[in-house]
Design a protein around this motif. Structure first.
Motif, short mmCIF file in Angstrom:
data_model
loop_
_atom_site.label_atom_id
_atom_site.label_comp_id
_atom_site.label_asym_id
_atom_site.label_seq_id
_atom_site.Cartn_x
_atom_site.Cartn_y
_atom_site.Cartn_z
N TYR A 1 44.32 -0.58 108.88
CA TYR A 1 43.71 -0.50 107.56
C TYR A 1 44.38 0.57 106.69
CZ TYR A 1 39.96 -3.43 109.42
OH TYR A 1 39.25 -4.47 109.97
N LEU A 2 44.73 1.70 107.30
CA LEU A 2 45.40 2.76 106.54
C LEU A 2 46.78 2.33 106.06
CD1 LEU A 2 44.48 6.03 108.49
CD2 LEU A 2 43.69 5.32 106.24
N LEU A 3 47.50 1.57 106.89
CA LEU A 3 48.81 1.08 106.48
C LEU A 3 48.66 0.11 105.30
CD1 LEU A 3 51.86 0.83 106.87
CD2 LEU A 3 51.42 -0.98 108.56
N ASN A 4 47.69 -0.80 105.38
CA ASN A 4 47.46 -1.73 104.28
C ASN A 4 46.96 -1.01 103.02
OD1 ASN A 4 47.58 -4.86 105.08
ND2 ASN A 4 46.97 -3.69 106.88
N LEU A 5 46.13 0.01 103.21
CA LEU A 5 45.64 0.78 102.06
C LEU A 5 46.79 1.49 101.37
CD1 LEU A 5 43.25 1.87 100.39
CD2 LEU A 5 43.07 3.72 102.07
N SER A 6 47.69 2.06 102.13
CA SER A 6 48.85 2.75 101.52
C SER A 6 49.76 1.76 100.81
CB SER A 6 49.64 3.50 102.60
OG SER A 6 48.87 4.56 103.12
N CYS A 7 49.92 0.55 101.36
CA CYS A 7 50.73 -0.47 100.68
C CYS A 7 50.08 -0.89 99.37
CB CYS A 7 50.91 -1.67 101.59
SG CYS A 7 51.94 -1.39 103.05
N ALA A 8 48.75 -1.04 99.38
CA ALA A 8 48.04 -1.42 98.16
C ALA A 8 48.13 -0.32 97.10
CB ALA A 8 46.58 -1.73 98.48
N ASP A 9 47.94 0.94 97.52
CA ASP A 9 48.03 2.05 96.58
C ASP A 9 49.45 2.23 96.06
OD1 ASP A 9 45.35 2.60 96.76
OD2 ASP A 9 45.57 4.15 98.30
N LEU A 10 50.45 1.98 96.92
CA LEU A 10 51.84 2.06 96.48
C LEU A 10 52.12 0.98 95.44
CD1 LEU A 10 54.63 3.37 96.86
CD2 LEU A 10 55.08 1.66 98.65
N LEU A 11 51.64 -0.22 95.67
CA LEU A 11 51.80 -1.31 94.70
C LEU A 11 51.11 -0.96 93.38
CD1 LEU A 11 53.05 -4.20 94.69
CD2 LEU A 11 50.75 -5.06 95.18
N PHE A 12 49.96 -0.31 93.48
CA PHE A 12 49.22 0.09 92.28
C PHE A 12 50.00 1.14 91.49
CE2 PHE A 12 46.17 2.88 90.17
CZ PHE A 12 45.46 1.98 89.42
N THR A 13 50.56 2.13 92.17
CA THR A 13 51.31 3.18 91.47
C THR A 13 52.57 2.63 90.80
OG1 THR A 13 52.46 3.75 93.55
CG2 THR A 13 50.48 5.00 92.99
N LEU A 14 53.16 1.59 91.38
CA LEU A 14 54.36 1.00 90.78
C LEU A 14 54.05 0.29 89.46
CD1 LEU A 14 56.14 -0.46 93.94
CD2 LEU A 14 56.77 1.58 92.64
N SER A 15 52.79 -0.09 89.26
CA SER A 15 52.42 -0.75 88.00
C SER A 15 52.10 0.26 86.89
CB SER A 15 51.22 -1.67 88.21
OG SER A 15 50.05 -0.92 88.48
N LEU A 16 51.85 1.51 87.24
CA LEU A 16 51.43 2.50 86.24
C LEU A 16 52.48 2.77 85.16
CD1 LEU A 16 49.47 5.12 88.41
CD2 LEU A 16 48.58 3.31 86.94
N PRO A 17 53.78 2.86 85.49
CA PRO A 17 54.76 3.10 84.42
C PRO A 17 54.74 2.02 83.34
CG PRO A 17 55.77 3.53 86.54
CD PRO A 17 54.43 2.91 86.82
N PHE A 18 54.46 0.78 83.71
CA PHE A 18 54.41 -0.29 82.72
C PHE A 18 53.22 -0.12 81.78
CE2 PHE A 18 56.83 -2.03 86.25
CZ PHE A 18 57.87 -2.67 85.62
N TRP A 19 52.06 0.31 82.33
CA TRP A 19 50.89 0.53 81.47
C TRP A 19 51.09 1.75 80.60
CZ3 TRP A 19 49.43 -3.90 81.42
CH2 TRP A 19 49.16 -4.67 82.55
N ALA A 20 51.80 2.74 81.11
CA ALA A 20 52.09 3.90 80.27
C ALA A 20 52.99 3.50 79.09
CB ALA A 20 52.77 4.99 81.11
N ALA A 21 53.99 2.67 79.37
CA ALA A 21 54.87 2.20 78.30
C ALA A 21 54.11 1.30 77.33
CB ALA A 21 56.07 1.46 78.89
N ASN A 22 53.16 0.51 77.86
CA ASN A 22 52.37 -0.38 77.01
C ASN A 22 51.49 0.39 76.04
OD1 ASN A 22 51.47 -2.98 76.21
ND2 ASN A 22 49.65 -2.77 77.49
N SER A 23 51.06 1.59 76.43
CA SER A 23 50.23 2.41 75.55
C SER A 23 51.05 3.17 74.51
CB SER A 23 49.41 3.41 76.38
OG SER A 23 50.28 4.34 77.03
N MET A 24 52.34 3.32 74.75
CA MET A 24 53.19 4.10 73.85
C MET A 24 53.83 3.25 72.76
SD MET A 24 55.15 6.57 76.59
CE MET A 24 56.21 7.23 75.29
#
Length: 374
Positions: free
Chosen positions: A100-123
């Protein structure tokens, strides 16, 4: 005398003069002109709705969201990559929590990779096209759903391992199979629940969004489902499981009881602090949207509150590795070994850290873990 041949050209001119300039008598004998009629049909421009100006909120978003998302992205990438590297390097997939921890880290890693796009979308305006817009939004929602469901599964796993230790021990041979099947089921559910975002996400007003307007009925449905599935359900599961675990630990008499209780309190505190403010604001925004909106000043206040609390909720993806993984005895030991193998730490520093932890705990660390974390 006007020739008869000129009558066809004079009649239209006479008709126009009669309609526009010829005074006519009203019922009380007063003359009424064209200007008097125009007064009766004058428009009251105050009846028209005035667009809500949100320029101040846009200015706030242009610096706040990119700054916050950058910090979260860096911390999330570092923490989750360390967890994944440690698990894979030492082949630590030996129990349900490791899976579960391995899957949780993969999900959180995938989530963090989407953040730069939302930051650019707000700018600035969204210039990457509709296909990328849908892909990024689906990636964000799939990772969000899966991580929240995995947090619930981790609490259930710890509940059976501690509060129901006897029955859990009898079924330990099936644990790995169940953990892999349940993890696959979690990812499948996350994809299914993200289908509406996949369908309705579009580029509206040069912004990547699943909503056509602030009063869209689809927005009410999506936000209501998000509150129920991503907050209320995990909160109920975690409250039941961790309250039962605390009850069991308070009856225990081993030396690690207090340490395990602190870990549980840290897990619950991180979830509540990061998720409660955002979901309360999201709930109220959904209610206001369902009612049909409010005044401009109140709408801007809700936008500010949503931006701030949403960024606080994003902190969860970079705090999970520290709360669920790094706090475990075995995991910290493996992490130090990995850093030593990578040349980041010396052997002397690793031994000193292990000795300090042993003295602080008052006993030798067990090979299994603390009573709560792996």
């Amino acid at each position: 005398m006007t020739p008869v041949s000129d009558l066809p050209t004079l009649l239209p001119a006479v008709l126009v003069w009669f309609i526009h300039f010829k005074p006519s008598l009203s019922q009380d004998g007063e003359a009424t002109t064209f200007m008097d009629y125009s007064d009766d049909y004058s428009l009251d421009y105050g009846d028209f709705p005035v667009p809500c100006v949100k320029e101040s909120n846009r200015q706030f978003r242009r610096w706040f969201i990119p700054t916050f998302c950058s910090v979260i992205c860096l911390l999330g990438l570092a923490g989750n990559l360390l967890v994944i590297a440690t698990v894979l390097h030492f082949k630590r997939l030996k129990n349900m929590t490791d899976v579960y921890l391995l899957n949780l880290s993969c999900a959180d890693l995938l989530f963090t990779l989407s953040l730069p796009f939302w930051a650019a979308n707000s700018m600035t305006e969204w210039v990457l096209g509709l296909a990328v817009c849908k892909a990024i939004h689906v990636m964000y929602k799939v990772s969000f759903y899966s991580s929240m469901f995995l947090l619930s599964l981790i609490s259930v796993d710890r509940y059976f391992a501690i509060a129901k230790a006897v029955s859990f021990y009898r079924r330990r041979s099936q644990a790995m199979f169940l953990s892999k099947v349940s993890s696959a089921g979690i990812w499948a559910m996350a994809v299914i629940f993200s289908v509406p975002d996949m369908i309705y996400t579009t580029v509206n007003n040069n912004t990547c969004t699943p909503y056509s307007s602030s009063s869209d009925h689809l927005r009410v449905k999506i936000q209501a489902a998000q509150i129920a599935l991503l907050f209320a359900l995990p909160l109920l599961v975690m409250c039941f499981c961790y309250s039962s675990i605390l009850h069991t630990l308070y009856q225990a008499r081993n030396f690690e009881r207090n340490k395990a209780i602190k870990v549980i309190l840290a897990v619950v505190a991180v979830f509540l602090v990061s998720q409660v403010p955002y979901n309360l604001v999201l709930f109220w925004t959904t209610v206001v949207t369902a009612k049909g909106g409010t005044d401009c000043r109140y709408e801007n206040i809700l936008l500010y509150a949503t931006d701030v609390t949403q960024c606080v909720a994003f902190l969860r993806c970079c705090l999970n590795p520290f709360v669920y993984a790094f706090i475990g005895v075995k995991f910290r030991r493996d992490l130090l070994k990995l850093l030593k193998d990578m040349g980041c730490l010396t052997q002397e520093r690793v031994l000193r850290s292990a000795w300090s932890r042993t003295r602080a705990s008052g006993a030798t660390d067990t090979e299994t873990s603390t009573t709560f974390s792996p």
